[in-house]
Design an enzyme around this catalytic site. Structure first.
Site, PDB file in Angstrom:
ATOM      1  N   ASN A  33      16.914  -5.106 -85.114  1.00 30.28           N
ATOM      2  CA  ASN A  33      15.511  -5.567 -85.111  1.00 30.28           C
ATOM      3  C   ASN A  33      15.216  -6.455 -83.899  1.00 30.28           C
ATOM      4  OD1 ASN A  33      16.606  -8.056 -85.732  1.00 30.28           O
ATOM      5  ND2 ASN A  33      15.616  -8.250 -87.729  1.00 30.28           N
ATOM      6  N   ASP A  63      15.146  -2.976 -89.722  1.00 29.67           N
ATOM      7  CA  ASP A  63      15.732  -4.156 -90.362  1.00 29.67           C
ATOM      8  C   ASP A  63      16.635  -3.697 -91.502  1.00 29.67           C
ATOM      9  OD1 ASP A  63      15.865  -6.573 -92.112  1.00 29.67           O
ATOM     10  OD2 ASP A  63      14.487  -7.347 -90.587  1.00 29.67           O
ATOM     11  N   SER A 131      33.335 -15.273 -90.865  1.00 28.74           N
ATOM     12  CA  SER A 131      33.478 -16.401 -89.933  1.00 28.74           C
ATOM     13  C   SER A 131      34.482 -17.409 -90.458  1.00 28.74           C
ATOM     14  CB  SER A 131      32.118 -17.078 -89.773  1.00 28.74           C
ATOM     15  OG  SER A 131      32.271 -18.319 -89.133  1.00 28.74           O
ATOM     16  N   THR A 133      34.065 -20.322 -90.377  1.00 30.37           N
ATOM     17  CA  THR A 133      33.298 -21.418 -90.953  1.00 30.37           C
ATOM     18  C   THR A 133      33.443 -21.446 -92.475  1.00 30.37           C
ATOM     19  OG1 THR A 133      31.210 -22.588 -90.706  1.00 30.37           O
ATOM     20  CG2 THR A 133      31.060 -20.264 -91.249  1.00 30.37           C
ATOM     21  N   TYR A 155      25.069 -21.510 -93.715  1.00 31.57           N
ATOM     22  CA  TYR A 155      25.510 -20.317 -92.983  1.00 31.57           C
ATOM     23  C   TYR A 155      26.851 -19.834 -93.547  1.00 31.57           C
ATOM     24  CZ  TYR A 155      28.025 -17.958 -89.175  1.00 31.57           C
ATOM     25  OH  TYR A 155      28.792 -17.099 -88.438  1.00 31.57           O
ATOM     26  N   LYS A 159      28.131 -16.317 -95.640  1.00 35.81           N
ATOM     27  CA  LYS A 159      29.253 -15.456 -95.220  1.00 35.81           C
ATOM     28  C   LYS A 159      30.263 -15.317 -96.363  1.00 35.81           C
ATOM     29  CE  LYS A 159      28.185 -14.268 -91.019  1.00 35.81           C
ATOM     30  NZ  LYS A 159      27.959 -12.872 -90.646  1.00 35.81           N
ATOM     31  N   TYR A 183      35.995 -14.503 -87.797  1.00 34.96           N
ATOM     32  CA  TYR A 183      36.064 -14.888 -86.378  1.00 34.96           C
ATOM     33  C   TYR A 183      36.215 -16.385 -86.244  1.00 34.96           C
ATOM     34  CZ  TYR A 183      32.977 -10.700 -86.059  1.00 34.96           C
ATOM     35  OH  TYR A 183      32.375  -9.488 -86.179  1.00 34.96           O
ATOM     36  N   PHE A 184      36.994 -16.810 -85.292  1.00 39.92           N
ATOM     37  CA  PHE A 184      37.035 -18.220 -84.937  1.00 39.92           C
ATOM     38  C   PHE A 184      35.891 -18.476 -83.937  1.00 39.92           C
ATOM     39  CE2 PHE A 184      40.167 -20.405 -87.474  1.00 39.92           C
ATOM     40  CZ  PHE A 184      40.482 -19.345 -88.303  1.00 39.92           C
TER      41      PHE A 184
END
Ligand code: UD1
Length: 351
Positions: A33, A63, A131, A133, A155, A159, A183-184
């Site tokens: 998008n 989307d 992530s 995180t 966030y 995830k 992912y780091f």
């Protein structure tokens, strides 16, 4: 060679991964998008992938929360979609505190509607952008995949929720092949200087901010916290070159395609941590510029140290990072110098 659907393929990690997947011989349908990305990134992916690549990529502007857009993406190619690589999502920690509804809507709602479309269209293989995180304040560093999932920002919560949704879907019906890639800190750029990170507005992340200081767009780097329990007092992260990350996706996809149905959960990081001050110094060396900085207070939601245990990814994928901090700084700098305004999004919006 497979027919793949890529969500969010024009973004920072998506664009580099699209290039690697095209080079590996896959055919791609993209659903995008362009909310935080530019069509110019895709034009450059095609430029790098060579003249024949154009016939192997189809783009649906749409989307992932819209089932009609998804139906279109799943039906547009001449052969069925065999696997999905799912990047689309919102990713700024600070913004997620301000707008949690959007984060839950796009990240969880979008993933739910994508999985529903996969079920309808008979596709059961997905690689998901998770992530580091989600580990929140880690009990132990380096962080292994068995560490507690305990996110400390909205966030990260979204995830973690999608990871759980994927596990529930896999348990509900046999046949799902799922990779959850944590992912780091993805940084760097394609060495050509044609692809890179192009945040809209003031960059929230360290690397794009430091690059913009080096190129003269900003006065100084603000280092968030000089009193962390680390060797120099600034926070430590495991930075991973975006090309290594892109290759990690390709490796994960191959493993899913070859092996029995499973949920594969892997850290993608280097296993090596660098402090913010070390990054600033390394960038000074790469750019041959003095980078002014000040040390300010800690940023909300930050942790002292986040470094991956990358052993499982090596064992399961035969993959590990090949590019170091020097490459990350050099390639970011090449990209920044060649594209001081990113993909010129700001310029378009001024016209
Ligand atoms: C976090 C997540 C990461 C996620 C990313 C998405 C953690 C541990 N990591 O990365 O998984 O992909 O968000 O946005 O939660 N810094 C400064 N000055 C700046 C910018 C950053 O000092 O101007 C510092 C931060 O305090 C941090 C480090 O640099 O210590 C890296 O920050 P950043 O690049 O924003 O990434 P993370 O917040 O670590």
């Amino acid at each position: 060679m497979a027919q793949l659907l890529i969500t969010g393929g024009a973004g920072f990690i998506g664009s580099h991964t699209c290039l690697v997947l095209l080079e590996a011989g896959h055919n791609l349908v993209l659903i995008e998008n362009f909310s935080n990305s530019s069509p110019e990134a895709l034009r450059r992916v095609l430029e790098l992938a060579g003249p024949k690549a154009k016939s192997r990529i189809q783009i649906v502007e749409g989307d992932i929360r819209n089932s009609d857009d998804l139906d279109c993406a799943f039906s547009i190619a001449s052969s069925p979609i065999e696997a999905v690589v799912h990047f689309a999502g919102l990713k700024a920690v600070a913004e997620s505190f301000e707008d949690p509804l959007d984060y839950w809507d796009v990240n969880l709602g979008g993933s739910r509607s994508l999985l529903n479309a996969m079920r309808i269209h008979g596709c059961r293989t997905i690689v998901f952008s998770s992530s580091a995180t989600i580990y929140g304040y880690p009990n132990e560093v380096p962080i292994s995949e068995n560490a507690l999932v305990s996110p400390i920002n909205p966030y990260g919560q979204t995830k973690a929720a999608v990871e759980q949704l994927l596990a529930d879907v896999a348990a509900s019906e046999p046949g799902w092949k799922i990779a959850r890639l944590r992912y780091f800190n993805p940084v760097g750029a394609h060495p050509s200087g044609l692809l890179g990170e192009a945040p809209h507005g003031t960059p929230a992340n360290l690397f794009p901010y430091v690059s913009q200081v080096a190129v003269g767009r900003r006065d100084k780097v603000e280092i968030f916290g000089g009193d962390w329990p680390t060797s120099d007092g600034s926070a430590v992260r495991d930075y991973i070159h975006v090309m290594d990350l892109a290759e990690g996706h390709s490796a994960a996809l191959n493993v899913l395609q070859q092996e029995a149905p499973q949920v594969l959960t892997l850290n993608l990081g280097s296993g090596r941590g660098y402090s913010v001050l070390e990054v600033v110094k390394a960038f000074e060396k790469a750019s041959q510029k003095k980078l002014p900085y000040i040390i300010t207070s800690r940023r909300k939601g930050d942790v002292a140290c986040s470094v991956a245990d990358p052993d499982l990814a090596l064992k399961r994928l035969g993959w590990s990072t090949r590019r170091g901090l020097e490459d990350m700084c050099k390639d970011s700098w090449t990209w920044q110098m060649a594209n001081p305004d990113g993909y010129s999004v700001e310029i378009q919006s001024l016209i």
